[in-house]
Design an enzyme around this catalytic site. Structure first.
Site, PDB file in Angstrom:
ATOM      1  CG  ASP A 100      29.988  36.816  33.364  1.00  0.00           C
ATOM      2  OD1 ASP A 100      28.702  36.423  32.850  1.00  0.00           O
ATOM      3  OD2 ASP A 100      30.760  37.485  32.636  1.00  0.00           O
ATOM      4  CG  ASP A 103      21.799  42.163  31.315  1.00  0.00           C
ATOM      5  OD1 ASP A 103      20.658  42.618  30.747  1.00  0.00           O
ATOM      6  OD2 ASP A 103      22.716  43.093  31.473  1.00  0.00           O
ATOM      7  CE  LYS A 131      23.572  44.052  34.583  1.00  0.00           C
ATOM      8  NZ  LYS A 131      24.196  44.782  33.489  1.00  0.00           N
ATOM      9  NE  ARG A 165      37.330  39.916  29.564  1.00  0.00           N
ATOM     10  CZ  ARG A 165      36.035  39.674  29.013  1.00  0.00           C
ATOM     11  NH1 ARG A 165      35.293  39.220  30.157  1.00  0.00           N
ATOM     12  NH2 ARG A 165      35.559  39.867  27.885  1.00  0.00           N
TER      13      ARG A 165
HETATM   14  P1  IMP Z   1      22.422  38.265  28.492  1.00  0.00           P
HETATM   15  O1  IMP Z   1      22.408  37.224  27.460  1.00  0.00           O
HETATM   16  O2  IMP Z   1      21.882  39.691  28.421  1.00  0.00           O
HETATM   17  O3  IMP Z   1      21.919  37.744  30.035  1.00  0.00           O
HETATM   18  O4  IMP Z   1      23.907  38.664  28.931  1.00  0.00           O
HETATM   19  C1  IMP Z   1      24.774  37.808  29.422  1.00  0.00           C
HETATM   20  C2  IMP Z   1      26.342  38.237  29.040  1.00  0.00           C
HETATM   21  O5  IMP Z   1      26.555  39.547  28.999  1.00  0.00           O
HETATM   22  C3  IMP Z   1      26.966  37.798  30.514  1.00  0.00           C
HETATM   23  O6  IMP Z   1      27.542  36.484  30.522  1.00  0.00           O
HETATM   24  C4  IMP Z   1      28.234  39.030  30.633  1.00  0.00           C
HETATM   25  O7  IMP Z   1      29.314  38.314  29.928  1.00  0.00           O
HETATM   26  C5  IMP Z   1      27.529  40.097  29.782  1.00  0.00           C
HETATM   27  N1  IMP Z   1      27.140  41.102  30.505  1.00  0.00           N
HETATM   28  C6  IMP Z   1      25.705  41.393  31.087  1.00  0.00           C
HETATM   29  N2  IMP Z   1      25.807  42.339  31.871  1.00  0.00           N
HETATM   30  C7  IMP Z   1      27.106  42.776  31.944  1.00  0.00           C
HETATM   31  C8  IMP Z   1      27.559  43.764  32.953  1.00  0.00           C
HETATM   32  O8  IMP Z   1      27.133  44.624  33.584  1.00  0.00           O
HETATM   33  N3  IMP Z   1      28.868  44.077  32.701  1.00  0.00           N
HETATM   34  C9  IMP Z   1      29.602  43.079  31.887  1.00  0.00           C
HETATM   35  N4  IMP Z   1      29.038  42.083  31.080  1.00  0.00           N
HETATM   36  C10 IMP Z   1      27.896  42.089  31.156  1.00  0.00           C
HETATM   37 MG    MG Z   2      29.383  36.069  30.165  1.00  0.00          MG
END
Ligand code: IMP
Ligand code: MG
Length: 178
Positions: A100, A103, A131, A165
């Protein structure tokens, strides 16, 4: 205690639809004659996976993997675990990971490493939203829908505390004070 949250529309369903179509067009060009395995990262990718996969004109198989999640928080713990692995073998397959949002990048980076060890024929990452300003590790997004600002987003599969969601648009969630 009353919990106030405000959802501010950020990416409309129409804009999402256009981005998903553009991604599908690229995948349809790149995967002609192949039959890749799409692996959605649960739970956030379920809406994106459903829309994207229905626009693909080559044979696909669908899998889901469950990775450790944020729980109630808005920040990653930095520790990522594959909670529910895969029932379909990855070895020798063309794999497209469907996320999705990227981040910090830690979840996707960890999962791509996990899959690489299982010797796929090819391995690509397809993410709806990026992001990028929050990145804590290097990660290549092979197929990207659109960049998003550093806000906490909900809708189109994205949740906060398992809620929102089902919103058709992507919205920025603003809690009292944030
Ligand atoms: P990361 O490991 O920090 O890149 O985060 C990845 C996961 O965190 C994504 O696949 C999302 O499920 C969740 N996530 C990251 N940012 C958001 C947000 O702004 N809203 C909701 N879920 C998020
Ligand atoms: Mg995710």
């Amino acid at each position: 205690m009353k919990h106030e949250v405000k959802c501010v529309p950020l990416v409309s369903r129409r804009k999402i639809e256009v981005a998903v179509k553009r991604l599908a067009d690229r995948l349809n060009r790149d995967y002609q004659g192949k039959h890749p395995l799409l692996i959605g990262v649960l739970k956030g990718s379920f809406v994106f996976m459903a829309d994207l996969s229905r626009l693909l004109d080559f044979p696909v198989e669908i899998e889901f993997a469950r990775l450790s999640s944020y729980g109630r928080g808005k920040e990653t713990s930095g520790k990522v675990k594959v909670v529910q692995g895969l029932r379909t073998p990855v070895k020798g397959r063309d794999i497209i990971v469907i996320e999705d949002i990227i981040d910090s990048g830690l979840t996707a980076a960890h999962f791509m490493e996990y899959l690489k060890k299982r010797q796929p024929a090819s391995l690509k990452l397809c993410a709806l939203a990026d992001k990028a300003s929050r990145r804590r590790t290097e990660i290549a997004i092979d197929y990207l829908g659109f960049p998003v600002p550093d806000k906490f987003l909900v809708g189109y599969g994205l949740d906060w505390d398992e809620k929102f969601r089902n919103l058709p648009d992507i919205c920025a969630l603003e809690e009292d004070g944030r």
